[in-house]
Scaffold this motif. Structure first.
Motif, PDB file in Angstrom:
ATOM      1  N   LEU A 138      11.171  38.993  46.701  1.00 28.83           N
ATOM      2  CA  LEU A 138      12.034  40.026  46.138  1.00 28.83           C
ATOM      3  C   LEU A 138      13.497  39.752  46.473  1.00 28.83           C
ATOM      4  O   LEU A 138      14.376  39.930  45.626  1.00 28.83           O
ATOM      5  CB  LEU A 138      11.621  41.412  46.643  1.00 28.83           C
ATOM      6  CG  LEU A 138      12.437  42.593  46.118  1.00 28.83           C
ATOM      7  CD1 LEU A 138      12.312  42.725  44.602  1.00 28.83           C
ATOM      8  CD2 LEU A 138      12.008  43.887  46.804  1.00 28.83           C
ATOM      9  N   THR A 139      13.746  39.286  47.688  1.00 32.25           N
ATOM     10  CA  THR A 139      15.118  39.007  48.112  1.00 32.25           C
ATOM     11  C   THR A 139      15.714  37.844  47.324  1.00 32.25           C
ATOM     12  O   THR A 139      16.869  37.906  46.890  1.00 32.25           O
ATOM     13  CB  THR A 139      15.159  38.737  49.629  1.00 32.25           C
ATOM     14  OG1 THR A 139      14.652  39.888  50.317  1.00 32.25           O
ATOM     15  CG2 THR A 139      16.569  38.444  50.112  1.00 32.25           C
ATOM     16  N   VAL A 140      14.945  36.784  47.105  1.00 32.43           N
ATOM     17  CA  VAL A 140      15.437  35.649  46.313  1.00 32.43           C
ATOM     18  C   VAL A 140      15.672  36.086  44.868  1.00 32.43           C
ATOM     19  O   VAL A 140      16.685  35.728  44.247  1.00 32.43           O
ATOM     20  CB  VAL A 140      14.473  34.447  46.390  1.00 32.43           C
ATOM     21  CG1 VAL A 140      14.882  33.342  45.422  1.00 32.43           C
ATOM     22  CG2 VAL A 140      14.408  33.908  47.811  1.00 32.43           C
ATOM     23  N   TYR A 141      14.750  36.888  44.341  1.00 36.47           N
ATOM     24  CA  TYR A 141      14.924  37.447  42.991  1.00 36.47           C
ATOM     25  C   TYR A 141      16.254  38.205  42.913  1.00 36.47           C
ATOM     26  O   TYR A 141      17.060  37.985  42.009  1.00 36.47           O
ATOM     27  CB  TYR A 141      13.733  38.363  42.663  1.00 36.47           C
ATOM     28  CG  TYR A 141      14.010  39.386  41.608  1.00 36.47           C
ATOM     29  CD1 TYR A 141      13.960  39.055  40.257  1.00 36.47           C
ATOM     30  CD2 TYR A 141      14.338  40.698  41.956  1.00 36.47           C
ATOM     31  CE1 TYR A 141      14.235  39.997  39.283  1.00 36.47           C
ATOM     32  CE2 TYR A 141      14.606  41.645  40.988  1.00 36.47           C
ATOM     33  CZ  TYR A 141      14.565  41.291  39.657  1.00 36.47           C
ATOM     34  OH  TYR A 141      14.841  42.223  38.696  1.00 36.47           O
ATOM     35  N   GLN A 142      16.487  39.104  43.878  1.00 39.15           N
ATOM     36  CA  GLN A 142      17.706  39.917  43.880  1.00 39.15           C
ATOM     37  C   GLN A 142      18.952  39.051  44.040  1.00 39.15           C
ATOM     38  O   GLN A 142      19.976  39.311  43.422  1.00 39.15           O
ATOM     39  CB  GLN A 142      17.655  40.951  45.010  1.00 39.15           C
ATOM     40  CG  GLN A 142      16.576  41.982  44.862  1.00 39.15           C
ATOM     41  CD  GLN A 142      16.857  43.044  43.820  1.00 39.15           C
ATOM     42  OE1 GLN A 142      16.075  43.957  43.652  1.00 39.15           O
ATOM     43  NE2 GLN A 142      17.950  42.985  43.113  1.00 39.15           N
ATOM     44  N   ILE A 149      17.208  43.434  54.573  1.00 35.78           N
ATOM     45  CA  ILE A 149      16.942  42.057  54.133  1.00 35.78           C
ATOM     46  C   ILE A 149      17.216  41.924  52.636  1.00 35.78           C
ATOM     47  O   ILE A 149      17.893  40.994  52.185  1.00 35.78           O
ATOM     48  CB  ILE A 149      15.502  41.644  54.484  1.00 35.78           C
ATOM     49  CG1 ILE A 149      15.358  41.524  56.012  1.00 35.78           C
ATOM     50  CG2 ILE A 149      15.125  40.334  53.793  1.00 35.78           C
ATOM     51  CD1 ILE A 149      13.933  41.371  56.489  1.00 35.78           C
ATOM     52  N   ARG A 150      16.709  42.868  51.860  1.00 32.09           N
ATOM     53  CA  ARG A 150      16.919  42.826  50.408  1.00 32.09           C
ATOM     54  C   ARG A 150      18.401  42.905  50.074  1.00 32.09           C
ATOM     55  O   ARG A 150      18.915  42.141  49.255  1.00 32.09           O
ATOM     56  CB  ARG A 150      16.170  43.970  49.744  1.00 32.09           C
ATOM     57  CG  ARG A 150      16.445  44.097  48.259  1.00 32.09           C
ATOM     58  CD  ARG A 150      15.842  45.400  47.712  1.00 32.09           C
ATOM     59  NE  ARG A 150      16.303  45.686  46.394  1.00 32.09           N
ATOM     60  CZ  ARG A 150      17.384  46.416  46.104  1.00 32.09           C
ATOM     61  NH1 ARG A 150      18.134  46.920  47.051  1.00 32.09           N
ATOM     62  NH2 ARG A 150      17.731  46.642  44.859  1.00 32.09           N
ATOM     63  N   GLN A 151      19.102  43.839  50.705  1.00 28.74           N
ATOM     64  CA  GLN A 151      20.525  44.012  50.414  1.00 28.74           C
ATOM     65  C   GLN A 151      21.344  42.797  50.841  1.00 28.74           C
ATOM     66  O   GLN A 151      22.373  42.508  50.237  1.00 28.74           O
ATOM     67  CB  GLN A 151      21.063  45.279  51.081  1.00 28.74           C
ATOM     68  CG  GLN A 151      20.671  46.554  50.346  1.00 28.74           C
ATOM     69  CD  GLN A 151      21.090  46.526  48.894  1.00 28.74           C
ATOM     70  OE1 GLN A 151      20.255  46.470  47.985  1.00 28.74           O
ATOM     71  NE2 GLN A 151      22.386  46.540  48.636  1.00 28.74           N
ATOM     72  N   THR A 152      20.890  42.087  51.862  1.00 26.86           N
ATOM     73  CA  THR A 152      21.568  40.848  52.250  1.00 26.86           C
ATOM     74  C   THR A 152      21.482  39.844  51.105  1.00 26.86           C
ATOM     75  O   THR A 152      22.463  39.162  50.791  1.00 26.86           O
ATOM     76  CB  THR A 152      20.950  40.280  53.540  1.00 26.86           C
ATOM     77  OG1 THR A 152      21.124  41.241  54.586  1.00 26.86           O
ATOM     78  CG2 THR A 152      21.593  38.968  53.937  1.00 26.86           C
ATOM     79  N   GLY A 153      20.317  39.762  50.459  1.00 27.24           N
ATOM     80  CA  GLY A 153      20.177  38.894  49.293  1.00 27.24           C
ATOM     81  C   GLY A 153      21.091  39.318  48.159  1.00 27.24           C
ATOM     82  O   GLY A 153      21.743  38.483  47.517  1.00 27.24           O
TER      83      GLY A 153
END
Length: 182
Positions: A9-13, A133-137
């Protein structure tokens, strides 16, 4: 497994944010130099893009409740690359504005589903960490995108950032497909 899905999800974002960021930071210049918009119309453009977010957020939340989260995100996101390319074909400020409103509206429709997927991937006690983590991406994508867009414009011309945006967002789709809803 949850951390692996969070990484997807993080790479996607990151890819989506880099794609959006590739053009977003250059829009004022594009509007001014290419479409000859004055300052009032540049301001109006950004206000209208903001208005497109209002309705699309609500529709995105509604669609996420009716369709699967991934389907909502995929359908909305699939419209963004062709709209990014269509921006390069817009013959006037008005056409460009409507096209970009549709693009940004479709992109913002993915936000409610994205947050819901994130919350479904991890235990409630890790929501803060997962969000960080997601927002870092996302922030990394919005950090890389503007520099990439400026470099592409400077090197290959003003339409290239829109093509790169389309490519980056298209590259994000396999990461979305690989996700499972929790």
């Amino acid at each position: 497994e949850a951390m692996c899905l969070l990484l997807l999800l993080t790479v996607y974002q990151l890819l989506v944010a880099a794609g959006i960021g590739t053009t977003y930071s250059l829009l004022s210049i594009y509007l001014s130099e290419i479409l000859m918009a004055d300052n009032l119309h540049i301001g109006l453009f950004f206000s209208l893009v903001g208005v497109s977010i209002f309705g699309s957020q609500l529709f995105g939340a509604w669609a996420s409740s009716r369709l699967s989260l991934k389907k909502t995100m995929g359908l909305c996101l699939a419209t963004v690359p062709p709209l990014s390319v269509a921006c390069t074909l817009a013959p006037s400020y008005e056409w460009f504005t409507v096209t970009y409103m549709a693009l940004y509206g479709a992109y913002s429709m993915t936000w409610p589903a994205s947050v819901t997927i994130l919350m479904s991937l991890v235990d409630r006690t890790r929501w803060g960490l997962a969000t960080g983590i997601r927002q870092t991406g996302v922030r990394l994508g919005f950090t890389i995108g503007p520099t990439l867009g400026g470099l592409l414009w400077e090197t290959y011309g003003c339409k290239t950032p829109f093509y790169a945006s389309a490519a980056l967002i298209t590259l994000s789709i396999p990461f979305l497909i690989a996700l499972r809803e929790g």
